[in-house]
Design a protein around this motif. Structure first.
Motif, PDB file in Angstrom:
ATOM      1  N   TYR A  40       0.835  -1.198   0.000  1.00 32.71           N
ATOM      2  CA  TYR A  40       0.000   0.000   0.000  1.00 32.71           C
ATOM      3  C   TYR A  40       0.870   1.248   0.000  1.00 32.71           C
ATOM      4  O   TYR A  40       0.628   2.189  -0.763  1.00 32.71           O
ATOM      5  CB  TYR A  40      -0.920   0.004   1.218  1.00 32.71           C
ATOM      6  CG  TYR A  40      -1.788   1.235   1.293  1.00 32.71           C
ATOM      7  CD1 TYR A  40      -3.054   1.244   0.730  1.00 32.71           C
ATOM      8  CD2 TYR A  40      -1.333   2.410   1.905  1.00 32.71           C
ATOM      9  CE1 TYR A  40      -3.850   2.391   0.778  1.00 32.71           C
ATOM     10  CE2 TYR A  40      -2.112   3.552   1.955  1.00 32.71           C
ATOM     11  CZ  TYR A  40      -3.373   3.539   1.396  1.00 32.71           C
ATOM     12  OH  TYR A  40      -4.147   4.674   1.421  1.00 32.71           O
ATOM     13  N   ALA A 219      -7.805   4.442   0.735  1.00 37.55           N
ATOM     14  CA  ALA A 219      -8.113   3.310   1.590  1.00 37.55           C
ATOM     15  C   ALA A 219      -9.570   2.881   1.491  1.00 37.55           C
ATOM     16  O   ALA A 219      -9.907   1.742   1.827  1.00 37.55           O
ATOM     17  CB  ALA A 219      -7.760   3.634   3.035  1.00 37.55           C
ATOM     18  N   PHE A 225      -7.783  -1.557  -4.118  1.00 40.68           N
ATOM     19  CA  PHE A 225      -6.619  -0.692  -4.324  1.00 40.68           C
ATOM     20  C   PHE A 225      -5.511  -1.438  -5.052  1.00 40.68           C
ATOM     21  O   PHE A 225      -4.834  -0.879  -5.936  1.00 40.68           O
ATOM     22  CB  PHE A 225      -6.122  -0.198  -2.962  1.00 40.68           C
ATOM     23  CG  PHE A 225      -4.769   0.459  -2.985  1.00 40.68           C
ATOM     24  CD1 PHE A 225      -4.634   1.816  -3.189  1.00 40.68           C
ATOM     25  CD2 PHE A 225      -3.607  -0.294  -2.798  1.00 40.68           C
ATOM     26  CE1 PHE A 225      -3.389   2.423  -3.211  1.00 40.68           C
ATOM     27  CE2 PHE A 225      -2.356   0.300  -2.820  1.00 40.68           C
ATOM     28  CZ  PHE A 225      -2.245   1.660  -3.026  1.00 40.68           C
ATOM     29  N   TYR A 226      -5.303  -2.699  -4.714  1.00 36.94           N
ATOM     30  CA  TYR A 226      -4.197  -3.459  -5.285  1.00 36.94           C
ATOM     31  C   TYR A 226      -4.455  -3.847  -6.742  1.00 36.94           C
ATOM     32  O   TYR A 226      -3.513  -4.077  -7.499  1.00 36.94           O
ATOM     33  CB  TYR A 226      -3.918  -4.695  -4.428  1.00 36.94           C
ATOM     34  CG  TYR A 226      -3.529  -4.342  -3.014  1.00 36.94           C
ATOM     35  CD1 TYR A 226      -2.216  -3.986  -2.699  1.00 36.94           C
ATOM     36  CD2 TYR A 226      -4.473  -4.313  -1.996  1.00 36.94           C
ATOM     37  CE1 TYR A 226      -1.859  -3.629  -1.399  1.00 36.94           C
ATOM     38  CE2 TYR A 226      -4.124  -3.956  -0.693  1.00 36.94           C
ATOM     39  CZ  TYR A 226      -2.818  -3.618  -0.409  1.00 36.94           C
ATOM     40  OH  TYR A 226      -2.466  -3.261   0.870  1.00 36.94           O
ATOM     41  N   VAL A 275      -4.237  -2.536   3.676  1.00 33.71           N
ATOM     42  CA  VAL A 275      -4.703  -1.190   3.349  1.00 33.71           C
ATOM     43  C   VAL A 275      -4.822  -0.351   4.613  1.00 33.71           C
ATOM     44  O   VAL A 275      -4.369   0.804   4.663  1.00 33.71           O
ATOM     45  CB  VAL A 275      -6.057  -1.253   2.612  1.00 33.71           C
ATOM     46  CG1 VAL A 275      -6.722   0.111   2.591  1.00 33.71           C
ATOM     47  CG2 VAL A 275      -5.868  -1.751   1.191  1.00 33.71           C
ATOM     48  N   ASP A 279      -2.259   2.749   5.221  1.00 33.58           N
ATOM     49  CA  ASP A 279      -2.819   4.094   5.267  1.00 33.58           C
ATOM     50  C   ASP A 279      -2.501   4.767   6.596  1.00 33.58           C
ATOM     51  O   ASP A 279      -2.247   5.979   6.648  1.00 33.58           O
ATOM     52  CB  ASP A 279      -4.330   4.029   5.049  1.00 33.58           C
ATOM     53  CG  ASP A 279      -4.940   5.396   4.830  1.00 33.58           C
ATOM     54  OD1 ASP A 279      -4.580   6.056   3.834  1.00 33.58           O
ATOM     55  OD2 ASP A 279      -5.755   5.818   5.661  1.00 33.58           O
TER      56      ASP A 279
END
Length: 449
Positions: A40, A219, A225-226, A275, A279
């Protein structure tokens, strides 16, 4: 009072402690969630940039130059921490279509600059007053490994990635100067030469205009996100120095073009935890209290991050598009002299001694800009969002010193030196373009109530 000249970049020990397993030389992480957290941190900057790009190309097609006709204001909410000193010119480059030729006229005494960032937010070139001079010029921006022939008189700039971001800045000296600055800006040109480049990697995913996720809320996408990071890795192969980190995040499914959020349940759970942890690391740097060296911290290492992925993520969060220090220095304050958060209802004085104004080249400029906690402008009745060396009507002290009054209400002396602030928390950013002191920070202004 903090000791003079003590403005610091993000402390290396603090970075190391928050980054945890993200160091390529430290011990291997113990769990997949640890690896995902490092992933992340690694991906925060490129994903922020890709989301910013997705939002902007819904209005501005790639490989086309857009020139802003007005200075930024409260409605400017696409990129964090805009300035109110320059007109922006923006272009998102997709070099799979071929090299892109940029031209500009003779700029005379006016400061200007074209900054180029790769998809990992590293600055790979600057064209303008400092780097290339004020005379008319042309630059050909080419994709990685390009071997063609440039047009006569065009200098070649090779981008490390196939997608790139160009930020142009044209100084506006005053309200009366805005039409002249705009007229010069309209003489900038950009066009694609040649045709599609053979062997190029796949493009970034198509944007879903109106439904793109927010660059400031990474987040919130959880394991998705990945997937975004994996798409960037496929479209823009990262530098070789990233290989140790890339090998590690591959073990949790983050590989070029993959969809790790659709993997096995235990992998998805590790990504979700990663995440949150990642974050938290980035946020911890943005909210750390003032230390004994004063209220200000600097982004002295901006623009060239190497494998310092946490610093890269921090800058993407609070100052996406920050330039290299020899072009511009940035100082950020979130707290006052007592260590508590800056709040407009309290009121502050920012005092510059006569010999302690931010040191800049005569062709450069400086300003102190106020943002809300989200790093965007907060509307105010005066319509003033910064005070700097070009602000009209500033009143100096008998000794040549300058006091900037910051708060919800103006000082008894009136509005001339007043920078309006909201009732709640706010953030200050001091910019110094073409700074003349790089090894030592500019003299630190005293920030006190």
């Amino acid at each position: 009072m903090p000791r003079r000249g003590a403005l610091l970049a993000v402390p290396a020990l603090l970075v190391a402690g928050l980054l945890g397993g993200c160091s390529t030389s430290g011990p291997a992480p113990e769990t997949p969630a640890d690896i995902a957290a490092d992933g992340y941190v690694y991906g925060a900057a490129p994903v922020t940039l890709a989301r910013t790009r997705a939002n902007m190309i819904c209005l501005l097609p790639v490989n086309q130059l857009y020139s802003q006709a007005q200075l930024s204001g409260p409605d400017s909410r696409t990129v964090v921490a805009p300035n109110v000193d320059t007109l922006y010119s923006i272009a998102w480059l997709d070099l799979r279509s071929g090299p892109v030729l940029l031209t500009h006229p003779d700029m005379g005494e006016r400061y200007f600059g074209f900054q180029f960032l790769d998809m990992y937010t590293n600055v790979f070139a600057n064209v303008g007053t400092r780097e290339t001079g004020s005379g008319a010029g042309s630059r050909l921006i080419v994709p990685p490994g390009w071997t063609g022939v440039a047009p006569d008189g065009a200098a070649v700039i090779e981008s490390p990635t196939w997608d790139a971001w160009m930020i142009g800045r044209t100084l506006v000296e005053s309200a009366a100067d805005l039409p002249a600055a705009r007229a010069v800006q309209q003489q900038y040109t950009m066009r694609v030469l040649g045709g599609p480049v053979a062997g190029a990697p796949p493009p970034l995913p198509q944007t879903d205009c109106g439904n793109n996720p927010a660059p400031q809320a990474l987040a919130a996408s959880g394991p998705g996100f990945y997937d975004e990071l994996s798409a960037i890795l496929a479209a823009n192969p990262p530098p070789a120095a990233d290989r140790p980190l890339l090998d590690r995040i591959a073990t949790v499914g983050v590989t070029p073009g993959a969809h790790p959020s659709q993997g096995p349940a235990d992998q998805v759970a590790a990504l979700a935890t990663g995440v949150v942890r990642g974050d938290a690391r980035v946020t911890a740097l943005t909210t750390r209290p003032a230390d004994e060296d004063g209220a200000w911290s600097s982004l002295r290492a901006a623009g060239r991050y190497g494998t310092d992925y946490l610093l890269r993520a921090l800058v993407a969060k609070i100052g996406l598009g920050a330039n290299v220090p020899e072009e511009s220095m940035y100082y950020v304050a979130r707290s006052g002299s007592d260590g508590s958060a800056l709040r407009g209802e309290r009121g502050y004085r920012l005092h510059f001694a006569a010999d302690s104004l931010p040191p800049t080249d005569p062709r450069g400029f400086w300003s102190v800009t106020l943002y809300g906690p989200d790093m965007f402008f907060v509307p105010n009745a005066l319509g003033r969002y910064a005070i700097g060396d070009r602000t009209p009507g500033l009143v100096r002290g008998p000794d040549g010193s300058l006091d900037v009054w910051i708060g919800e209400t103006p000082p008894p002396s009136g509005q001339s030196n007043w920078l309006p602030a909201p009732a709640g928390e706010f953030v200050l950013m001091l910019r110094s373009y073409l700074p003349t002191a790089l090894d030592a920070a500019p003299p630190e202004p005293e920030l006190k109530e």
